[in-house]
Scaffold this motif. Sequence first.
Motif, short mmCIF file in Angstrom:
data_model
loop_
_atom_site.label_atom_id
_atom_site.label_comp_id
_atom_site.label_asym_id
_atom_site.label_seq_id
_atom_site.Cartn_x
_atom_site.Cartn_y
_atom_site.Cartn_z
N ARG A 274 0.84 -1.21 0.00
CA ARG A 274 0.00 0.00 0.00
C ARG A 274 0.87 1.25 0.00
NH1 ARG A 274 -3.97 -1.99 3.92
NH2 ARG A 274 -5.80 -2.62 2.75
N VAL B 151 -2.86 -5.12 -5.01
CA VAL B 151 -3.20 -3.98 -4.17
C VAL B 151 -3.42 -2.77 -5.07
CG1 VAL B 151 -2.40 -2.49 -2.28
CG2 VAL B 151 -1.80 -4.92 -2.29
N HIS C 130 -6.10 1.07 -5.50
CA HIS C 130 -6.90 2.04 -4.74
C HIS C 130 -8.29 1.47 -4.46
CE1 HIS C 130 -3.69 4.89 -5.05
NE2 HIS C 130 -3.63 4.67 -6.36
N VAL D 297 -7.77 -4.73 -1.83
CA VAL D 297 -6.72 -5.77 -1.83
C VAL D 297 -7.37 -7.09 -2.22
CG1 VAL D 297 -5.12 -7.04 -0.33
CG2 VAL D 297 -5.52 -4.59 0.05
#
Length: 424
Positions: free
Chosen positions: A359, A392, A394, A397
């Motif tokens: 992230r 991953v 926006h 996940v």
Amino acid sequence: MIEPTLARARILLIVGGGVAAYKALDLVRRLRERGASVRVAMTAAAREFVTPLSFEALSGQPVRFDLFALTEDSGMGHIEFSREADLVVVAPATANLLARMAQGLADDLATTTLLATDKRALLAPAMNLRMWLHPATQRNVATLRGDGALFVGPDDGEMACGEYGPGRMAEPLAIVAAIERALQEPTAIPLPPGVGARPGKAQTSGVLAGRRVVVTSGPTQEPIDPVRYLGNRSSGRQGHAIAAAARAAGAETILVSGPTGLPDPPDVAVVRIETALEMQAAVRAALPADIFIAAAAVADWRVDRASEQKLKKRGAGAPTLTLTENPDILAEVATLRKGRPSLVIGFAAETENLVDNARRKLARKGCDLIVANSVAAKDGGFGGPDNQATIVSHDGVEAWPRMAKTELASALIALAAKRLEKGR
Ligand code: CTP
């Protein structure tokens, strides 16, 4: 020790009908010992020499031999059966089987599988020496080699029939070694652009037609002096598979690759580089593109001033290397003001805190999607034939199951095509 290439490799073993069929039992055992899973298909003639039950016991999986038996193996069709493996091995490959393969016949499960598979085949011939030396067999072997088949053996030795010469099947351990060598390179056979949709699988065929994709792959090597460098363990298999998948999906594909032992994916423009700075220049030259995928393991640092001459020991102690940070190619492309690719995908190889680190990487580098893999030793590390990725972005996940790198490449390209259509 478990060999990294065989651990978790999926082998489809086709057993032909010859006295060497019993040696294929030992081959199954050796492969299983090394962590590979083995599925077995037998020809009708093979069953005259060894019972399917022996192979079932050793492989731990049902043996297949009937092309039309719907009850076999919970209805898995022969097409799926032929494609779920990383490599198809034929042992023993009899003269008859070689002839049928060379002709492209599909008159039983073995030959149909060999024709339908999307993976390379490794053949271990076994037959009487006159049959092996016969011009017809040699013609078939040459044809099959030309078609991309790999061979191991036959060895010279005494035949079951008492004659001496070439024709004995290679020993199981030699076949294991040949399988390992074959798995070092991509085993998927790419299709020409514009075809290749697989029912029930990711539909990648032609979905990137008219698009341009730039992929980085492999390690970079940063020279210390003319003979030494700083590098890493990247094999390039994942990046090369992605380039092949992008091409198979119809994209014009440019692969910027550091030194690897891999063959060029067919019909992909390959730019070979060694250092991160060369990779940066090659990527700049390859842009603009619709999609940029950074699968390379770029060295984070280079030696500030590489020596022009080979460093000598001279008894003055070890030299001190001053390192300079390399440009971050992924971040540079992801933050381009003009001509940024619509989709920028990075990789994260992490040994801990996979998702958190991925992230952070997504945000720091400004890319749209990170393919995060654990390279912790317990997960197999670098270089094996398969990969477990966590995607991953926006949007969230998503942990994908462990799969062959070639499959992961197709799935990633399918995802990229979908995102491109949606505008990221
Ligand atoms: N990458 C790149 N150029 C670099 C370094 C990395 O293009 N100089 C790309 C890789 O191809 C990969 C991603 O960035 O897609 C992740 O790189 P990685 O080296 O794992 O991340 P770092 O930024 O170096 O972070 P860290 O070392 O802290 O994990």
